[in-house]
Design a protein around this motif. Structure first.
Motif, mmCIF file in Angstrom:
data_model
loop_
_atom_site.group_PDB
_atom_site.id
_atom_site.type_symbol
_atom_site.label_atom_id
_atom_site.label_comp_id
_atom_site.label_asym_id
_atom_site.label_seq_id
_atom_site.Cartn_x
_atom_site.Cartn_y
_atom_site.Cartn_z
ATOM 1 N N GLY A 291 22.337 -14.887 17.494
ATOM 2 C CA GLY A 291 24.029 -14.480 17.525
ATOM 3 C C GLY A 291 24.175 -13.099 16.837
ATOM 4 O O GLY A 291 25.239 -12.812 16.379
ATOM 5 N N ARG A 292 23.119 -12.195 17.070
ATOM 6 C CA ARG A 292 23.330 -10.925 16.480
ATOM 7 C C ARG A 292 23.923 -9.769 17.559
ATOM 8 O O ARG A 292 23.690 -9.999 18.453
ATOM 9 C CB ARG A 292 22.046 -10.296 15.974
ATOM 10 N N ALA A 293 24.493 -8.775 16.950
ATOM 11 C CA ALA A 293 24.692 -7.706 17.918
ATOM 12 C C ALA A 293 23.507 -7.140 18.438
ATOM 13 O O ALA A 293 22.614 -6.983 17.888
ATOM 14 C CB ALA A 293 25.723 -6.569 17.245
ATOM 15 N N THR A 294 23.459 -6.595 19.655
ATOM 16 C CA THR A 294 22.399 -6.112 20.428
ATOM 17 C C THR A 294 22.137 -4.623 20.288
ATOM 18 O O THR A 294 23.202 -4.028 19.718
ATOM 19 C CB THR A 294 22.411 -6.351 21.831
ATOM 20 N N GLU A 295 21.207 -4.067 20.876
ATOM 21 C CA GLU A 295 20.900 -2.632 20.937
ATOM 22 C C GLU A 295 21.453 -2.208 22.207
ATOM 23 O O GLU A 295 20.864 -0.829 22.543
ATOM 24 C CB GLU A 295 19.486 -2.293 20.446
ATOM 25 N N ILE A 296 22.284 -2.760 22.905
ATOM 26 C CA ILE A 296 22.603 -2.407 24.602
ATOM 27 C C ILE A 296 22.858 -0.931 24.445
ATOM 28 O O ILE A 296 22.790 -0.314 25.434
ATOM 29 C CB ILE A 296 23.362 -3.482 25.066
ATOM 30 N N ASP A 297 23.716 -0.366 23.568
ATOM 31 C CA ASP A 297 24.261 0.761 23.463
ATOM 32 C C ASP A 297 23.301 2.073 23.317
ATOM 33 O O ASP A 297 23.430 3.053 23.746
ATOM 34 C CB ASP A 297 25.229 0.905 22.355
ATOM 35 N N PHE A 298 22.185 1.403 22.834
ATOM 36 C CA PHE A 298 21.135 2.483 22.618
ATOM 37 C C PHE A 298 19.818 2.377 23.571
ATOM 38 O O PHE A 298 18.803 3.116 23.544
ATOM 39 C CB PHE A 298 20.487 2.304 21.296
ATOM 40 N N LEU A 299 20.157 1.495 24.755
ATOM 41 C CA LEU A 299 19.038 1.173 25.746
ATOM 42 C C LEU A 299 19.844 1.502 27.077
ATOM 43 O O LEU A 299 19.893 2.736 27.479
ATOM 44 C CB LEU A 299 18.539 -0.306 25.926
ATOM 45 N N ASN A 300 20.401 0.805 27.750
ATOM 46 C CA ASN A 300 21.095 0.764 28.973
ATOM 47 C C ASN A 300 22.242 1.805 28.895
ATOM 48 O O ASN A 300 22.590 2.588 29.498
ATOM 49 C CB ASN A 300 21.311 -0.430 29.745
ATOM 50 N N GLY A 301 22.579 1.611 27.630
ATOM 51 C CA GLY A 301 23.863 2.639 27.278
ATOM 52 C C GLY A 301 23.621 4.003 27.370
ATOM 53 O O GLY A 301 24.477 4.978 27.599
ATOM 54 N N GLU A 302 22.372 4.332 26.763
ATOM 55 C CA GLU A 302 21.896 5.658 26.802
ATOM 56 C C GLU A 302 21.849 6.326 28.175
ATOM 57 O O GLU A 302 22.280 7.411 28.317
ATOM 58 C CB GLU A 302 20.366 5.891 26.131
ATOM 59 N N VAL A 303 21.481 5.461 29.217
ATOM 60 C CA VAL A 303 21.289 5.805 30.679
ATOM 61 C C VAL A 303 22.619 5.964 31.090
ATOM 62 O O VAL A 303 22.856 7.354 31.858
ATOM 63 C CB VAL A 303 20.697 4.797 31.457
#
Length: 352
Positions: A291-303
């Motif tokens: 239930g934690r916030a993910t690192e999506i902004d620093f993965l696919n979000g970087e693209v």
């Protein structure tokens, strides 16, 4: 004894953020004789104080027997002051905690301590530099998954070696560890290595959305078609930005989308060579489970950011970001490969 003078009483290393990756690296390097301390959450610190640290490897790349460091072998605390005498600080926190960790390090660490970011994504070294001005910050890369199994056990479940920027301290660590667990490869072009790793990390979100172990998810061609399409968008964005991703694995980055689209029977040989353990999952899948916030902004979000900067519409990566954000908000579901492909791949001829 450690090469380059980094022996007990010599170079001191602090792992700042002892999750799965930080615990494995810290334990591996300590087992090679390096002087390592761990900054961890209170629960993890208590666990390690009672059980010590056990470093395993089920990828087929490391020793058959796990390495156990008894309780008391490695200093571990939730007090960030533990980094005060460190020469080298490994930043292993989640990307969403980079600034917070950097500020604590700036407050407690020596001014001449060197920081090494072993984090997902591209921007973490620069973000660290912004909150620790005047200090040396190096980029690193972790190409494998680690599973945390409780009682101080950290197990590497995918093959690969650590990467880091060239520096006197990283050279000393490389020479000290040698070919033992935690082996370090050095480069003077970490940007290319980091972007290459990001391509691989584009599977993290797909794995999390699938709800399946990595091995099971990757055996499904529909999931791989989605990953391949996200890689295509990333490679185009990199090309427009003049970024050439480095070859860090068996194949060149440019060939990865084609390999991901191979029929299952042909892909099986490539998958076997990756040494993925049956229970391995992506770090984002672990975030979903906790239930934690993910690192999506620093993965696919970087693209997404890079592509839009160069006038492109990265609809697959943007769609993945949206689905992960929905899951973070509580709209969570396990997507089948077919469902995910139908949702994100509008061109029915894709991958044919």
């Amino acid at each position: 004894p450690i090469a380059g003078g980094a022996e007990r009483g010599g170079m001191k290393i602090c792992v700042f953020g002892t999750g799965a990756v930080g615990g494995w690296i810290g334990g591996a390097w300590a087992s090679a004789g390096l002087d390592v301390a761990l900054v961890a959450r209170a629960g993890t610190a208590a666990e390690i104080a009672e059980h010590g640290v056990t470093v395993g490897d089920t990828s087929g790349e490391g020793p058959a027997q796990a390495i156990h460091l008894p309780a008391g072998t490695i200093a571990c605390s939730d007090d960030p002051k533990l980094c005060a005498d460190a020469d080298l600080i490994l930043v292993c926190v989640k990307s969403i905690d980079t600034e917070k960790a950097g500020k604590l390090i700036a407050k407690h660490a020596r001014a001449d301590a060197v920081l090494l970011s072993f984090q997902n994504g591209i921007s973490n070294p620069e973000r660290l530099r912004a909150v620790v001005p005047g200090r040396t910050v190096l980029a690193g890369m972790v190409p494998f998954n680690v599973v945390r199994q409780g009682n101080g056990r950290f197990t590497k479940t995918v093959a690969g070696k650590l990467w880091a920027e060239e520096h006197d301290l990283t050279r000393a660590v490389r020479d000290a560890v040698g070919k033992r667990p935690g082996a370090l490869q050095l480069t003077d072009d970490m940007a290319s290595v980091a972007w290459s790793k990001l391509l691989i990390n584009l599977n993290n979100a797909v794995n999390a959305l699938s709800g399946k172990p990595l091995l099971e998810q990757l055996k499904d061609r529909d999931y791989r078609r989605v990953v391949a399409a996200s890689m295509d968008e990333a490679l185009l964005a990199m090309k427009l930005a003049g970024i050439a991703p480095a070859k860090t694995g068996m194949v060149s980055p440019q060939r990865l989308p084609g390999i991901m689209r191979l029929p299952n029977a042909l892909f099986a040989a490539f998958l076997k060579a990756q040494g993925i353990a049956p229970d391995a999952r992506s770090s984002m899948a672990d975030d979903f489970a906790a239930g934690r916030a993910t690192e999506i902004d620093f993965l696919n979000g970087e693209v997404v950011t890079l592509a839009r900067k160069h006038g492109r519409n990265p609809r697959v990566n943007a769609g993945i970001v949206q689905l992960v954000k929905e899951a973070e908000a509580g709209i969570e579901r396990c997507w089948s490969g077919k469902e995910l492909a139908e949702r994100l791949l509008t061109d029915k001829k894709e991958g044919a």
